[in-house]
Design an enzyme around this catalytic site. Structure first.
Site, short mmCIF file in Angstrom:
data_model
loop_
_atom_site.label_atom_id
_atom_site.label_comp_id
_atom_site.label_asym_id
_atom_site.label_seq_id
_atom_site.Cartn_x
_atom_site.Cartn_y
_atom_site.Cartn_z
N SER A 29 0.73 -1.26 -0.15
CA SER A 29 -0.15 0.03 -0.22
C SER A 29 0.85 1.31 0.10
O SER A 29 0.50 2.35 -0.84
CB SER A 29 -0.83 0.01 1.32
OG SER A 29 -1.90 -1.20 1.05
N GLY A 101 -5.87 -3.74 -8.06
CA GLY A 101 -6.85 -3.03 -7.76
C GLY A 101 -6.70 -1.68 -7.04
O GLY A 101 -6.98 -0.59 -7.39
N ARG A 129 -13.44 -6.74 -11.60
CA ARG A 129 -13.42 -5.99 -10.26
C ARG A 129 -14.30 -4.72 -10.61
O ARG A 129 -14.12 -4.21 -11.76
CB ARG A 129 -12.31 -5.81 -9.62
CG ARG A 129 -11.67 -7.13 -9.30
CD ARG A 129 -10.53 -7.05 -8.55
NE ARG A 129 -10.42 -6.41 -7.05
CZ ARG A 129 -9.63 -6.26 -6.33
NH1 ARG A 129 -8.25 -6.46 -6.54
NH2 ARG A 129 -9.87 -5.63 -5.02
N ASP A 327 -7.00 -8.17 4.07
CA ASP A 327 -6.12 -8.88 3.24
C ASP A 327 -6.02 -10.25 4.10
O ASP A 327 -5.19 -11.08 3.36
CB ASP A 327 -5.18 -8.04 2.67
CG ASP A 327 -5.36 -7.21 1.88
OD1 ASP A 327 -6.88 -7.45 1.01
OD2 ASP A 327 -4.83 -5.97 1.57
N LYS A 354 -12.60 -9.03 -3.78
CA LYS A 354 -10.98 -8.79 -3.96
C LYS A 354 -10.64 -9.41 -5.21
O LYS A 354 -11.24 -9.50 -6.10
CB LYS A 354 -10.30 -9.37 -2.61
CG LYS A 354 -10.84 -8.84 -1.37
CD LYS A 354 -10.21 -7.21 -1.38
CE LYS A 354 -10.66 -6.62 -0.25
NZ LYS A 354 -10.51 -5.06 -0.28
N ARG A 403 -2.88 -13.98 -2.50
CA ARG A 403 -3.01 -14.44 -1.14
C ARG A 403 -3.63 -15.73 -1.13
O ARG A 403 -3.51 -16.23 -0.01
CB ARG A 403 -3.92 -13.24 -0.39
CG ARG A 403 -3.22 -11.82 -0.12
CD ARG A 403 -3.59 -10.90 0.65
NE ARG A 403 -3.21 -9.64 0.19
CZ ARG A 403 -1.98 -8.96 0.54
NH1 ARG A 403 -1.04 -9.99 1.02
NH2 ARG A 403 -1.78 -7.78 -0.10
C1 S3P Z 1 -5.76 -1.12 0.03
C2 S3P Z 1 -6.99 -1.21 0.38
C3 S3P Z 1 -7.53 -2.65 0.53
C4 S3P Z 1 -6.88 -3.69 0.49
C5 S3P Z 1 -5.76 -3.77 -0.81
C6 S3P Z 1 -5.13 -2.54 -0.46
C7 S3P Z 1 -4.94 -0.04 -0.39
O1 S3P Z 1 -8.73 -2.54 -0.60
O2 S3P Z 1 -7.74 -4.88 0.38
O3 S3P Z 1 -5.06 -5.10 -0.83
O4 S3P Z 1 -3.74 -0.04 -0.37
O5 S3P Z 1 -5.57 1.20 -0.03
P1 S3P Z 1 -10.02 -1.75 -0.37
O6 S3P Z 1 -9.90 -0.31 -0.45
O7 S3P Z 1 -10.84 -2.17 -1.52
O8 S3P Z 1 -10.76 -2.35 0.95
#
Ligand code: S3P
Length: 448
Positions: A29, A101, A129, A327, A354, A403
């Site tokens: 992140s 994503g 997605r 996650d 996800k 994962r």
């Molecule tokens: C993330 C937010 C989460 C997480 C993803 C990383 C991020 O997703 O599942 O692996 O870096 O902002 P969501 O915002 O869809 O919950």
């Protein structure tokens, strides 16, 4: 990456005690955000400890396409010469965000208030997605989006030439949506206000403040209200990326279920918006301790020591903790299989959208391996078998989801029979050194 290449079938088997030090890579992140905010500041941002997983590399490539200079100096050191807020150039190719994503949603936000167009695509997982959760709030700024049915990629965004600031209440607990709105707000005049009922990871807010933006978070009865003043001049930073708690989860959970194990996972971020898994494991009776607790780069960190835990028990994971461990549910469900009693996991609807439907993917593999699972639209329960009693002996589909692949491979290290996954290739998106790291601890892990 195997989503663009041949599948990499992998297998794990009952392992000797895992021991040693697990140096997991940088936080995914934070790595995405470092590249994007570096690209939006004026001058040179330097980054150490960047996660060099495919997801982050794809974001780096995208930042180049929008005009930033992104340089790999080797050994996790990178620099980004940014173009400033509002300075993105129109890319002359389609932006391929691969499996990510986070990458695509944050980049959509970052370009939504510039007078340029960009077309986004991804792999078969990402193209399934939902993107409307991001393009709906971006429309409030004046950004238009045209994609496939159901708001899926490939999708073209036409950024707002004359953006207005937005006020938005995020309808699902999602740091990606919150971050997309904040990044769009950077190039809108006036104040953009985002409210989230449930606290999600706050790396965007922390990093924006570090780059010099005026950003404020107020905790109210409605949740966290985040106010950002538009059109700041972001000042380049040095960012030392902490190690990823979501990657640490795999060696930690493996150590808890493999008899005799004792593993140290150093310098793991324990930001409360990310550390829910470790709290949960301790409640289940895990021998998991925090050593050398300290602050690094404004984040709480500790060295995690995980030892084999013979008396794990099933618990109810509080729904309000879900965002802080979203996650980590796949690998938690593996630990739950080795516990005594049921582990109930309510409030997890987001798991269905996800990289895969993570409840379905894990439930299929666990059931085939002899573990009872019940599930509904936003909850699931794993019926613990107790140590030594989990049969295993099946091949699971990883559904292009890193994962899911890593969770079943961790499981196979403690089941009666080996566990296989049809494709370990996606592991490279977030944890490219998973195989050598786990093998170095003594795990029995191989490619087939
Ligand atoms: C993330 C937010 C989460 C997480 C993803 C990383 C991020 O997703 O599942 O692996 O870096 O902002 P969501 O915002 O869809 O919950």
């Amino acid at each position: 990456m195997s989503s663009h290449g041949d599948p990499i079938p992998m297998q794990s088997g009952a392992s000797a005690p895992l021991s040693g030090v697990a140096d997991v890579p940088g936080d995914k992140s934070i790595s995405h955000r470092a590249l994007i905010l570096g690209a939006l500041s004026v001058g040179e941002t330097t980054i150490t400890g960047l996660l060099e997983g495919q997801d982050v590399l794809d974001t780096g490539r995208a930042m180049r396409a929008f005009g930033a200079e992104v340089i790999d100096h080797g050994g996790g050191k990178w620099s980004v010469h940014g173009v400033g807020v509002g300075g993105f150039a129109e890319p002359d190719q389609v932006i391929d965000c691969g499996n990510s994503g986070t990458g695509v949603r944050l980049i959509m936000g970052a370009m939504a208030t510039s007078p340029i167009s960009a077309t986004f695509t991804g792999d078969a997982s990402l193209n399934k997605r939902p993107m409307a959760r991001v393009t709906d709030p971006l429309a409030l700024f004046g950004c238009q989006a045209v994609g496939r049915a159901g708001g899926r990629l490939p999708m073209t965004l036409v950024g707002a030439a004359d953006p207005v600031p937005a006020r938005y209440v995020v309808p699902v607990p999602s740091a990606q949506v919150k971050s997309a709105v904040l990044l769009a707000g950077l190039n809108a005049p006036g104040e953009t206000v985002v409210t989230e009922a449930e606290a999600t990871r706050d790396h965007t807010e922390r990093m924006l403040a570090g780059f010099g933006a005026e950003i404020n978070t107020e905790v109210t009865d409605e949740g966290r209200v985040i106010t950002l003043k538009g059109r700041p001049e972001l000042k380049p930073q040095h960012i030392d990326v902490p190690r990823d708690p979501s990657s640490a989860a795999f060696p930690v959970c493996a150590a808890l279920i493999v008899p005799g194990s004792d593993v140290l996972v150093p310098t793991i971020g324990l930001n409360p918006t990310r550390a829910g898994l470790f709290t949960t494991l301790r409640e289940m009776g895990a021998d998991l301790t925090y050593e050398n607790e300290r602050e690094e780069g404004g984040e709480p960190v500790a060295d995690l020591r995980a030892r084999f835990s013979p008396d794990l028990k099933g618990i109810e994971v509080p729904a309000e903790r879900a965002a802080s461990m979203i996650d980590e549910y796949p690998v938690l469900s593996v630990v739950a299989a080795f516990a005594k009693g049921d582990t109930n996991m309510p409030g997890v609807k987001e798991l269905r959208v996800k990289e895969s439907d993570r409840i379905a993917a894990m439930a299929d593999g666990l059931r085939a391996a002899g573990v009872g699972v019940e599930d509904g639209p936003d909850w699931w329960t794993v019926i613990g078998q107790g140590h030594g009693n989990v049969r295993g002996g099946v091949t699971c589909a990883s559904h292009l989801d890193h994962r899911i692949a890593m969770s079943f491979l961790v499981m196979g290290m403690a089941t009666q029979n080996p566990m296989s996954v049809d494709d370990g290739g996606p592991i490279a998106t977030s944890f490219p050194i998973f195989e050598p790291l786990m093998a170095g601890l003594g795990a029995k892990l191989s490619r087939l």
